[in-house]
Scaffold this motif. Structure first.
Motif, PDB file in Angstrom:
ATOM      1  N   SER A 531      50.299  43.045  45.103  1.00  0.00           N
ATOM      2  CA  SER A 531      48.963  42.464  45.260  1.00  0.00           C
ATOM      3  C   SER A 531      48.763  41.959  46.687  1.00  0.00           C
ATOM      4  CB  SER A 531      48.786  41.327  44.258  1.00  0.00           C
ATOM      5  OG  SER A 531      47.528  40.708  44.411  1.00  0.00           O
ATOM      6  N   LYS A 535      46.040  43.588  49.408  1.00  0.00           N
ATOM      7  CA  LYS A 535      44.980  42.743  49.959  1.00  0.00           C
ATOM      8  C   LYS A 535      45.015  42.755  51.486  1.00  0.00           C
ATOM      9  CE  LYS A 535      44.377  39.577  46.060  1.00  0.00           C
ATOM     10  NZ  LYS A 535      44.490  38.188  45.563  1.00  0.00           N
ATOM     11  N   ALA A 554      44.940  45.625  43.567  1.00  0.00           N
ATOM     12  CA  ALA A 554      45.598  44.335  43.780  1.00  0.00           C
ATOM     13  C   ALA A 554      45.341  43.396  42.606  1.00  0.00           C
ATOM     14  CB  ALA A 554      45.114  43.717  45.090  1.00  0.00           C
ATOM     15  N   GLU A 555      44.107  43.384  42.138  1.00  0.00           N
ATOM     16  CA  GLU A 555      43.769  42.543  40.983  1.00  0.00           C
ATOM     17  C   GLU A 555      44.500  43.006  39.729  1.00  0.00           C
ATOM     18  OE1 GLU A 555      39.750  40.967  38.619  1.00  0.00           O
ATOM     19  OE2 GLU A 555      39.583  42.340  40.324  1.00  0.00           O
ATOM     20  N   TYR A 557      47.450  44.392  39.590  1.00  0.00           N
ATOM     21  CA  TYR A 557      48.849  43.964  39.647  1.00  0.00           C
ATOM     22  C   TYR A 557      48.971  42.457  39.434  1.00  0.00           C
ATOM     23  CZ  TYR A 557      51.056  48.360  40.665  1.00  0.00           C
ATOM     24  OH  TYR A 557      51.551  49.628  40.534  1.00  0.00           O
ATOM     25  N   GLU A 558      47.970  41.705  39.849  1.00  0.00           N
ATOM     26  CA  GLU A 558      47.979  40.281  39.554  1.00  0.00           C
ATOM     27  C   GLU A 558      47.915  40.053  38.043  1.00  0.00           C
ATOM     28  OE1 GLU A 558      45.414  36.201  40.499  1.00  0.00           O
ATOM     29  OE2 GLU A 558      44.776  38.131  41.331  1.00  0.00           O
ATOM     30  N   ASN A 601      46.503  34.501  44.842  1.00  0.00           N
ATOM     31  CA  ASN A 601      46.327  34.947  43.459  1.00  0.00           C
ATOM     32  C   ASN A 601      45.990  33.742  42.589  1.00  0.00           C
ATOM     33  OD1 ASN A 601      46.873  37.688  43.966  1.00  0.00           O
ATOM     34  ND2 ASN A 601      49.079  37.310  43.852  1.00  0.00           N
TER      35      ASN A 601
END
Length: 1372
Positions: A531, A535, A554-555, A557-558, A601
């Motif tokens: 993430s 980003k 990225a979101e 994987y968060e 995050n």
């Protein structure tokens, strides 16, 4: 060879620039073929397709669309060359239009290479292509109306090869050259999707006439697979309708009927010989079923022609002879290049071949580079271990082949360029892992350590992993070389899953990264690191769509990190919290919590489990159930600690021990925080008292206390600046310190205070000093907001205020435009030449600003003007200058009033309401995430007070003195409290990671179940299952039909064997005097069946089963002689064949000819005694007495299509000897290797110069000699007698006729095959023979080869090998 650079083709109003070549049909480009093609900016093809049919025809619209779509898809995805006849008619026209339509409608970058190979003498208007000086481009005008029997070239082809043999109007001249060109192309290597494969040739047939049949026949003869499109007409439909029939069913009468059906317009042109020739060619084509694929649209599960082409290549490859597993490798590389994982699963990864994980390593790398996640997943399922696959060299290789379009590639090239400039090298250095690590640290943040430290020496890591003989080549780098290193120098990476995950994520390869992440152990840290990387990369991505994709990934994987942590937290709260603060060596010695904070995050940090952990840290050793008022009371009256008013979390602190309870209480962050609040409020009250009441020329003791207090605050800020437990370095700590807004505010307040203090000590600037100190006090008061962020009520509101302050800042820019514009206009209209700067500023800015809030100047309209309130000449410093006035205002009042109204309209109504709207939008936007943002920022305050000395200012100086002694004098390094960063023992860490991986599996299963419960997914799954069920039913029906046909064929073969045996019995009895020839019953029909429509007249398949096939190949070996076509049903001499008129071929001189006395000639034909020993020459046949007709012996197996001696030595039988020398294949320990419970054999094979095939060590016998000459070339002379003894002791496995392409009607080969088997691997005779191999001819190669049905041996030698395997009970 004549070359003419040609071709700009003008069709209509368009000019087409096409390179071309003109050459003779029998000429090649030896040694310079690469220049002929690759020199014309032609990249090597990925596959090569061609089509037949030069006559205009009508094709079904659906089939036409499928053909066009599939053909272009193949060319686009594989980089294939499409080779056609090049004319503007028939299939060539269809192909050209398909390429044209695709080029005009698609965004595909690149050119689909379409090569037309045509006969020069058939090209209409070819004179326009000729130029004495050579020209490029040439101009060619298409004129179909006047072309007559000639053909125009198609203007949609990219290249042309025009073949000139001097004829005019003769078609088909180009076919031989085309065949040789295809053979040359098939020997080249093409890199596709990271896989280097021999370029496959595929012949795709639509429609077609006689020339197309010749093309198919040549293709099949050369081993080129063909795809026949059923339903396209003519030749294609003739072959498609008989392709599934047994060979015996493909009779002359059946072909005659098919021709009358599909060639209605031109059937009269087919003579009887032509029909026989077509029957023979079609039989030979269908006989090679492994090279023939029929595309039936909508049948047998076939929908796309590109799939049919791939299946044709795989089928051809599967049945092609090969050594070892090279054929399986070729099939897999084809599937990878075409990205067809379904075919790989169903047809390659089967029980027929056992794949070693190391065999898949090079192709695994190719699948990664080619971004083929399905294959990566398949290889992992097949046993590929990432720990063995990912090595330093392999990782460098992967980074050398990064997608050039990704941001990471540009950053990596920048690092290499900077190193080049520093080192002053002429060339940029090669990529090493420390270069990658440099870029990764930029992305992850300086708080991490190098993932790949720079090696101390320049020696690169090497590997020594055994891999198959596969050449994978990308950008000139051989991947196989990566897995072929000296032993003892293998260096694997610390975390191969992490390495591959980073490689995939920096290229935003979502599917690949998902597969690799699922293999990871440290999955929460990996997801948070991904993430963070995404980003950071999105900030430098210029493409908006790519940026959005990166942020979405990225979101994602968060959310994965949150999902796994949720599973862990539900299972075990203590373990899950330990995961947050565990130092991860794989990710630069950082923690999951630190990664989440750096990546911002907020969803992860605001998770209930993490907030519970932060609360736990905030309360320290105190129980979180304590009420705040109890803490404050105990803080003020510490003896209450021993009354039980406060409870501790740890049971060992519950007893009334003085020192432990006192230390545990006052080192708790919540207590330190409230002590600092109390101290800070005391400081502000004392500071305010001094400023307002006790500010003297000589400082009082209260003011000195403030100075001392401030000094303690300065020391604390210095401690925060220099406190470096992670070893970041001074400048990094300065950067981290100044990144905090509150630290900037502290520095600003301290600097202003110091400036005010300096002025305060100078008597002349005492008052300014007090003013500056007052400003410092204001900033110190603003610092209180940071303290309130810990409050769940005030904290979110402070966040909203901070966001609104940003709105106000941008709003001031808009407001300034109106204020200045109105103020300048008002000042210029009302006041004449005001030269006092302060009053100019008041009139332009200050008064205009106050007007917004209702303080309208009285002199703006002249009604309320009072001359006493202004200075006429501007001499009074305390009054503004009067407007232009002479008893009454001289300025235009109407204009100032209009300006004022407009100004108030836009500022009061428009801008102020805009500001309110902005505030409202910000409030609504932030309010939804306020709690989340507050939870995220709460960590900073908790971390600050967790590491802060327990004593409040100014008593904190005692702690600072202690730290000074510890760090500076005793030189003990600063350490971080284990509660926020803990290094675990190896065993504990391994157990924790295993538990985390188990929780990750649970999370993935839950996600999979949720996806299955989705209605759309359910519908999709049901549809897929229905398709599979339908396909299975279709396949089952086909299998059942095929099984019945196989059984019928077997019965027919047995019937024929019985008939043959009876025939032999009858002949034997007749020759022995039992009965006369007139009374002999006819076992086989003596008359050929008539060409009737009735299918009952067809000949059974078993009729041809044991008759020669190779001996009837149309092209006779080592010559240009063509045999007369003999279909299977016309082979027996008993069958009448009235039109049979074969060529008599008996060359007098040949290359490598034997001495004349060892060769028959036509002159001494009458002196030859057949069916007996003729001197030293044995003219007896193993099959009994053969017929002699007109002085020439007749081949006992029937017609061959050629009379005479051919290239054989003798008329009649030519005897040969083929020793089959075998031994058992052994394991390393000496035991016999077994396959499917059967022993495996090894056989001695040889390869002679100028031969493409391996063969058994034997050959023709010279009269009077016991061993063949070829065998003597293999063995030394001193071993000949011993080998003769071995042959005498061996087992005869075959004696009889050999189906050889050199056979004719009057000369044929018969052989004796003897098996010499060495049972013991220590056999003395075998060792002696091995030592005597290749004694005479060094050009002959001999080797022991594992026996397998796919071993590439010459002609019928494999049948002899099979007989030896059956004899010894070995696997074959």
């Amino acid at each position: 060879m004549r070359l003419s650079q040609g071709g700009a083709f003008r069709g209509g109003h368009k000019t087409y620039h096409v390179p071309g070549q003109r050459m003779g049909p029998q000429k090649t480009c030896p040694g310079n073929t690469n220049q002929c093609f690759w020199g014309h900016q032609l990249h090597r093809p990925g596959a090569e397709d061609r089509e037949g049919g030069a006559k205009n025809f009508t094709m079904k619209l659906r089939l036409k669309n499928i053909f066009r779509r599939g053909l272009v898809k193949v060319a686009q995805t594989t980089g294939a060359w499409i080779i056609t006849g090049g004319s503007h008619a028939g299939v060539m026209k269809q192909v050209g239009e398909a390429v044209r339509d695709f080029s005009m409608s698609s965004s595909f970058k690149g050119e689909i290479v379409t090569i037309g190979i045509a006969t020069w003498g058939t090209v209409y208007n070819r004179s326009s292509l000729m130029s004495p000086m050579g020209s490029f481009p040439a101009e060619y005008v298409m004129d179909e109306e006047t072309q007559g029997n000639l053909s125009c070239l198609n203007n949609n082809h990219t290249h042309f090869i025009l073949v000139d043999d001097g004829t005019h109007g003769k078609y088909g001249v180009e076919i031989p050259l085309r065949t040789r060109l295809e053979k040359f192309i098939s020997e080249q290597t093409k890199v596709k999707g990271g896989v280097a494969i021999k370029i496959p040739i595929v012949c795709v047939v639509l429609e077609g006439g006689p020339g197309t049949l010749d093309t198919i026949y040549n293709a099949i003869t050369n081993g080129t697979p063909c795809v026949i499109v059923e339903g396209s007409g003519r030749v294609a439909d003739v072959i498609a309708h008989v392709a599934n029939l047994p060979i015996s069913k493909i009779s002359i009468s059946r072909i005659q009927r098919k021709l009358s059906t599909f060639f209605k317009d031109s059937y009269e042109q087919f003579t009887e010989r032509k029909i026989v020739e077509w029957t023979k060619k079609i039989q030979d084509i269908v006989r090679n079923r492994q090279l023939l694929t029929i595309f039936r649209e909508g049948k047998d599960g076939q929908q796309d022609i590109d799939v049919a082409i791939l299946q044709a290549m795989l089928k051809a490859s599967r049945y092609r002879d090969h050594f070892g597993h090279e054929n399986w490798d070729h099939q897999l590389k084809l599937a990878v290049a075409w990205n067809r994982v379904d075919i790989a699963q169903s047809e390659i990864f089967t029980d027929d071949h056992e794949w070693k994980p190391s065999d898949l390593h090079p192709i695994m790398a190719a699948a990664l580079i080619g971004n083929k996640p399905d294959f990566v997943k398949l290889f992992l399922e097949q046993g590929v271990r990432l720990k063995e696959f990912v090595t330093w060299d392999a990782l460098i290789y992967l980074y050398e082949n990064l997608a050039s379009s990704c941001v990471f590639y540009g950053k990596l090239q920048k690092v290499l360029q900077e190193e080049k400039e520093r080192s002053a090298f002429s060339k940029a250095p090669k990529i090493q892992m420390h270069h990658v690590s440099h870029v990764l640290r930029e992305l992850l943040g300086d708080f991490t350590q190098q993932l790949y430290p720079k090696p101390k020496n320049t020696e690169q890591h090497r590997l020594s992993i055994a891999v198959p003989h596969i050449k994978l080549n990308v950008q000139g780098v051989s991947l196989r070389s990566l897995y072929k290193r000296s032993p003892g120098r293998v260096t694997f990476t610390m975390d191969p899953v992490r390495d591959l995950l980073i490689w995939a994520i920096v290229q935003s390869r979502k599917e690949l990264a998902e597969i690799i992440w699922a293999q990871s152990q440290d999955c929460i840290a990996a997801a948070l690191a991904c993430s963070k990387i995404l980003k950071e990369l999105s900030k430098e991505e210029t493409d908006t769509d790519s940026t959005e994709e990166m942020l979405a990934l990225a979101e994602e994987y968060e959310h994965r990190a949150i999902g796994v942590f949720t599973e862990c937290y539900r299972k075990d709260e203590e373990r899950s919290q330990k995961l947050l603060v565990r130092v991860s060596d794989a990710w630069g010695k950082t923690t999951c919590l630190q990664l989440a904070l750096e990546a911002k995050n907020m969803n992860f940090v605001s998770h209930g489990g993490i907030q519970a952990f932060l609360t736990k840290v905030w309360w320290g050793k105190l129980s979180v159930d304590n009420e705040l008022w109890r803490v404050i009371v105990c803080m003020l009256f510490f003896p209450l600690l021993y009354t039980g008013l406060i409870t501790f979390r740890e049971k060992r602190l519950q007893p009334m021990t003085c020192l432990s309870r006192f230390r545990a209480f006052f080192t708790t962050p919540v207590v330190i925080f409230h002590l600092n609040i109390l101290s800070y409020f005391t400081f502000l009250c004392l500071f305010a008292y001094v400023l307002m009441i006790d500010f003297q020329a000589i400082p009082s003791w209260r003011e000195y206390v403030i100075y001392f207090w401030l000094f303690s605050l300065v020391c604390e800020e210095a401690r925060q600046l220099f406190y470096d437990p992670d070893g970041f370095g001074f400048w990094k700590m300065v950067s981290l310190y100044l990144n905090d807004f509150w630290n900037k505010l502290d520095v600003c307040a301290i600097l202003i205070f110091i400036a005010g203090l300096t002025c305060r000590w100078i008597p002349a600037t005492l008052y300014p000093g007090r003013i500056i100190l007052s400003l410092a006090f204001t900033i110190f008061c603003l610092r209180l907001m940071h303290i309130f962020t810990v409050s769940k009520t005030l904290g979110p509101k402070i966040i909203i205020v901070k966001r609104m302050m940003k709105d106000v800042f941008f709003f001031l820019f808009l407001l300034a435009v109106w204020v200045v514009s109105f103020g300048v206009a008002k000042q210029a209209i009302l006041i004449h030449n005001e030269n006092r700067v302060d009053w100019i500023f008041r009139g332009v800015v200050y008064h205009s600003y106050l007007t917004i809030f209702g303080q309208i100047p009285t002199y703006i309209d002249g009604v309320n003007f009072n001359p006493d309130q202004c200075s006429p000449n501007g001499t009074d410093p305390y009054k503004p200058k009067c407007p232009e006035y002479n008893g009454q205002p001289l300025f235009p009042e109407w204009l100032t009033i209009i300006l004022l109204c407009l100004y108030l309209l836009f500022t009061n109504i428009l801008l102020l309401n805009l500001l309110i709207a902005m505030f409202n939008y910000t409030f609504q936007q932030v309010q939804a995430h306020t709690d989340q943002i507050w939870k995220f920022q709460r960590h900073d305050l908790i971390e600050e007070y967790h590491g802060r000395p327990p004593a409040p200012p100014p008593f904190i100086l005692l702690n600072h003195l202690q730290l000074f002694v510890k760090w500076v004098i005793l030189r003990k390094p600063a350490t971080r409290h284990k509660q926020l960063k803990e290094k675990l023992e190896k065993n504990e860490e391994a157990a924790l990671l295993s538990w985390e991986m188990y929780m990750k599996e649970n999370y993935l299963q839950i996600q999979q179940c949720l996806r299955k419960q989705n209605n759309e997914q359910k519908i999709q799954d049901i549809a897929e299952r229905m398709d599979k069920l339908t396909e299975m039913l279709d396949c089952d029906q086909v299998k059942r039909t095929g099984l019945v046909e196989q059984k019928l064929t077997y019965l027919e073969e047995q019937s024929f064997q019985f008939a043959k045996a009876l025939r032999w019995v009858v002949q034997s009895l007749s020759s022995s005097g039992f009965g006369s020839e007139e009374d002999t019953p006819v076992i086989v029909p003596s008359k050929a069946p008539e060409m009737k429509e009735s299918p009952e007249d067809e000949v059974p398949e078993s009729f041809h089963a044991l008759y020669h096939v190779s001996a009837r190949h149309l092209l006779y070996p080592t010559s240009n002689a063509i045999r007369f076509p003999v279909p299977d049903e016309k082979v027996p001499w008993e069958i009448e064949f009235e039109i049979y008129n074969p060529l008599f071929y008996s060359p007098e001189s040949q290359e490598n000819a034997v001495p004349e006395f060892l060769r028959d000639s036509l002159d001494n034909l009458s002196k030859i005694n057949f069916n007996t020993m003729d001197g030293d020459i044995n003219r007896q046949s193993f099959h009994g007495t053969y017929l002699v007709e007109d002085g020439l012996p007749l081949n006992p197996m029937g017609r061959t299509g050629m009379r005479g001696q051919g290239i054989l030595r003798f008329f009649g039988p030519n005897h040969a000897l083929h020793p089959v020398v075998t031994r058992w294949r052994r394991n390393v320990d000496g035991s016999i290797y077994r396959k499917n419970l059967k022993k495996m054999l090894e056989v001695l094979v040889v390869k002679f110069p100028f031969s493409e095939h391996w063969a058994l060590p034997g050959g023709s016998l010279v009269p009077g000699e016991a061993l063949p000459q070829k065998l003597k070339r293999v063995l030394r002379r001193e071993f000949w007698p011993q080998f003769q003894k071995l042959l005498n002791q061996g087992t005869e496995i075959y004696k009889g006729y050999m189906d050889d392409p050199r056979n004719t009607d009057n000369a044929w080969i018969e052989t004796v095959a003897i098996n010499v088997h060495f049972e013991d691997h220590n056999d003395v005779e075998m060792k002696r023979m091995n030592s005597f191999l290749q004694g005479c001819d060094l050009e002959v190669t001999a080797r022991w080869q594992v026996v397998d049905k796919r071993v590439p041996l010459y002609m019928n030698h494999k049948e002899l090998l099979q007989k030896a395997s059956v004899l010894l009970g070995a696997s074959y």
